[in-house]
Motif scaffolding. Sequence first.
Motif, PDB file in Angstrom:
ATOM      1  N   TYR A 428      19.235 -34.829-109.077  1.00  4.92           N
ATOM      2  CA  TYR A 428      18.760 -35.989-108.332  1.00  4.92           C
ATOM      3  C   TYR A 428      17.408 -36.534-108.937  1.00  4.92           C
ATOM      4  N   ASP A 430      13.707 -37.191-107.741  1.00  7.10           N
ATOM      5  CA  ASP A 430      12.754 -36.826-106.745  1.00  7.10           C
ATOM      6  C   ASP A 430      11.857 -37.781-106.169  1.00  7.10           C
ATOM      7  N   LYS A 434      13.945 -42.424-100.622  1.00  6.23           N
ATOM      8  CA  LYS A 434      14.649 -41.761 -99.534  1.00  6.23           C
ATOM      9  C   LYS A 434      14.608 -40.182 -99.730  1.00  6.23           C
ATOM     10  N   HIS A 435      13.931 -39.706-100.597  1.00  6.51           N
ATOM     11  CA  HIS A 435      13.728 -38.342-100.661  1.00  6.51           C
ATOM     12  C   HIS A 435      12.072 -38.036-100.394  1.00  6.51           C
ATOM     13  N   THR A 436      11.313 -38.901-100.807  1.00  5.06           N
ATOM     14  CA  THR A 436       9.946 -38.941-100.301  1.00  5.06           C
ATOM     15  C   THR A 436       9.554 -38.848 -99.134  1.00  5.06           C
ATOM     16  N   ASN A 440       7.745 -33.962 -98.217  1.00  2.29           N
ATOM     17  CA  ASN A 440       7.852 -32.605 -98.638  1.00  2.29           C
ATOM     18  C   ASN A 440       7.700 -31.443 -97.544  1.00  2.29           C
ATOM     19  N   TYR A 442      10.739 -29.593 -94.488  1.00  2.00           N
ATOM     20  CA  TYR A 442      12.052 -29.567 -94.076  1.00  2.00           C
ATOM     21  C   TYR A 442      11.749 -29.742 -92.505  1.00  2.00           C
ATOM     22  N   VAL A 492      20.041 -35.032 -97.660  1.00  2.00           N
ATOM     23  CA  VAL A 492      19.363 -36.091 -98.490  1.00  2.00           C
ATOM     24  C   VAL A 492      17.857 -35.570 -98.547  1.00  2.00           C
ATOM     25  N   ASN A 493      17.366 -34.561 -97.500  1.00  2.00           N
ATOM     26  CA  ASN A 493      16.057 -34.023 -97.742  1.00  2.00           C
ATOM     27  C   ASN A 493      16.014 -32.826 -98.659  1.00  2.00           C
ATOM     28  N   PRO A 494      15.289 -32.972 -99.793  1.00  2.00           N
ATOM     29  CA  PRO A 494      15.156 -32.357-100.835  1.00  2.00           C
ATOM     30  C   PRO A 494      14.626 -30.862-100.424  1.00  2.00           C
ATOM     31  N   THR A 729      21.573 -33.364-103.335  1.00  2.00           N
ATOM     32  CA  THR A 729      20.406 -33.952-102.551  1.00  2.00           C
ATOM     33  C   THR A 729      20.848 -35.463-102.605  1.00  2.00           C
ATOM     34  N   ASP A 730      21.483 -35.975-101.656  1.00  2.00           N
ATOM     35  CA  ASP A 730      21.828 -37.236-101.632  1.00  2.00           C
ATOM     36  C   ASP A 730      22.552 -37.643-100.218  1.00  2.00           C
TER      37      ASP A 730
END
Length: 852
Positions: A428, A430, A434-436, A440, A442, A492-494, A729-730
Amino acid sequence: MATHYDVLAPFSVEIRPLFAWLALSPPLTALCLSRLSKSKRDEPEISSFVKSFLLFFYPTFIKSHQGDAECNQQDALESFYKMQACAYDATRKLLLRGREEMLALVAAQLESRNETTEAATRSRTERIWVDIGGGTGWNIEAMAKFVHVPTFFSRIYLVDLSPSLCDVARRRFARLGWENVTVVCEDARQFRLDKYEAGANKDGGMGLNATQTPALGNVEKQRLGHGGADLVTLSYSLSMIPDYYAAIDSVASLLAPHGLVAAVDFYVQNGIDYSFRNYTGGALRRHVNALSRIFWRAWFEFDRVGLEPARRDYLEYKFGTIASLNCRNRQLGYVPFYLWLGCRKKPFSPSSLAHEIVQRIDALATESPCLYPLNQPINQGVALTRGVPRSAAPEIRSKGFVCAVKNLSANVPLPSCYYQNHHWRIYYDDQLRKHTQFNNQYIYAFTWEDARVDERLLKLGPDDKVLAIGSAGDNIFSYLAQGPARVHAVDVNPTQNHLLELKAASYTVLSYEDFWMLFGHGKHPNFRHLLLTKLSSHLSSRALQFWFDNVHVFQNADGHGLYGTGGSRHALRLVRWLLQLFGLQNEVVRLLEAKTLNEQREIWRQKIRPVLLSKLVCKLIVSQQSFLWNALGVPKNQLDIIEADHARSSLAKGEKLPGKSCRSRAVWHYMVNTLDPVAEETHISSDNPYYYVCLAGKFSLKCPPEYLRPETHAKLSRPRALDGLRIHTDELEEVIARISPETLTVAVVMDSMDWLDAGSQAAVQQVRKLNRALKTGGRVLLRSSALSPWYIGVFESNGFTAKRHAGRLEGECIDRVNMYASCWMCTKGEHLPPPSPPPPHIDRTVAPKLRV
């Protein structure tokens, strides 16, 4: 810093000490004060420290080093190191951070790869290590903390250009009695492993001095494309080699096909430099701000130490990245440094095999039946057992496949995930918003779905292929323990996936006692050591960076542990604060130790319920949309569903709702319908781990969740037990769209469809994609905050039959969590036809853009 090829420029005696003192005075003053504060019996140690510091300070910041009249590099280097060689190790402990961590990562990786690479066919003791710029040999002796150096490595070559440092190294290994170490005083660019491995130069390993003429055969010999070194390390030496391109190329020629290369060094870099690269192992903490870049580059250039980004960039271009850590030396002005571990950037084989390996990994991510899904690491270079049909449909290609093909065609390394020992984590980007957006962090430290109910409803078998929302991963491992062929975890959350990945790595290498301390107790005093020496070789680079930065989650003795972290910690802390405010801590202990359900009910009704279910607290705090989202992960659309359900229920009872208090009352009634049945009908101390951990901050051995049970650990810690795990991760919809048609048997979407706008086309598209990916008879398990969700009709009009397995009526539990109002199973009965082709007037020669 042991390889000063082009050393100190003759700056003025007045400027250099002043600049040095401005930069070093804070950390050195603190260190000196700590030394001088020792008792009189420590006076010899203080005297030794002062002497070492002076031996370091004078040649580094005052003395000029120009070499002889011929500007010989070795002579200039010796001018710098000769005076301080005996004090080198004592003065570098503060400055050269990360060396032990690099060695720990290397040792863990070598141990792990021993059974998964072609090195497994060789003896365990036949390992060759070349330490470039090894100086006094500190690295080699420090490796003894992690492996037994005399037997773990068959031969070790320390290569350095300073005769004084090499003399210190020889005395060191003579004292240790390690006969497998050869100290070579030679330019790293000229070092040839085959000279020593072939039996040449049996003169004690002195190699070529600067005044000797290289053998003609050495010049004429065609250098091989690879060497025989299992490990090549560069510890604070790459930044001191002016001709670093040649040095890195030399490392490549030394490295065996299966070998590892590791580096630790200073660096500065702007985020713009690497923002479009997908092979660096992650961008977390890599960016260095402008002020630090200017200051540290100028500061280190006094000693001709190069911090330009190209050094690290070329290293990452030349090799494939296995792990990359971006760090700061907090004790020395926050100077940036990195740890990096890599291998050959392609499998050591023809390019066709590299393409086959990419195809195989793609098949594992998309459930493509085109390839036999082997689970061996790509480093092995093993040919596939089945070919790849040329007619493979492009729409089932994973994003990692598209990215890898572009990298291969551009002759740059594959993304880091392709070089991992496990292929759990799917590629994925990073840097996407949508990830940032999660900053950082959870949200959930544990999963809010009752795994016991899922097991009863799904009854998974060896032919099942499951797609499920990952969350904290607890449910994913409960599914894997039932033995399905594959489980695709999606989030979707790394950082949620970093937590899931940590649990997978812990199953693989940790004992049950350590596993329980981490995820049962939520704390482990030696987590950092476990991370570096055991877990690191089973984690992706980004997950390793995240947990390296967040060691305190498990290791802070004064903290709340794992279950006091994440976005949901705000809700848990609110509960604890309210209980503490009203002096109910002892009542909570009594509740958690209650022997019978009647005893628990009495404590709940008389003591705890009046506080937790206060309408005032609900109105002021809990019902606020910002709190519901940040602390509980409840989005606005789901809140609207709760309000609408409450309105329907109230109207059915003939109640009238004031408009302004509708939300507060709806949330309060939802809390009552959730918590009252749990406290009245489930015994928390013996059979409800979900609420036990909320109140106690840890799990209990009396009632652990399914994934924490000893029998589950025994099952999932077996070799290859987690080969069926894939971590995406999506967005859920994006992953479903890239799964091969009619390959999944189960999809667990939790309450994700509550997040969609009511009546939106997005729901129709997602349900149709689920229909396409599922086999006929495949099932979708979902939970909702509504008794009758609006989107059930969407399922029924798109080939599914829906059945509600549980509905939360007043005073009743649907499971031990009871957080949702209903639980549904939608079964695919009809396969929908594929979407219609585009109209003829559309120009099909234009390739559609990949959705990201």
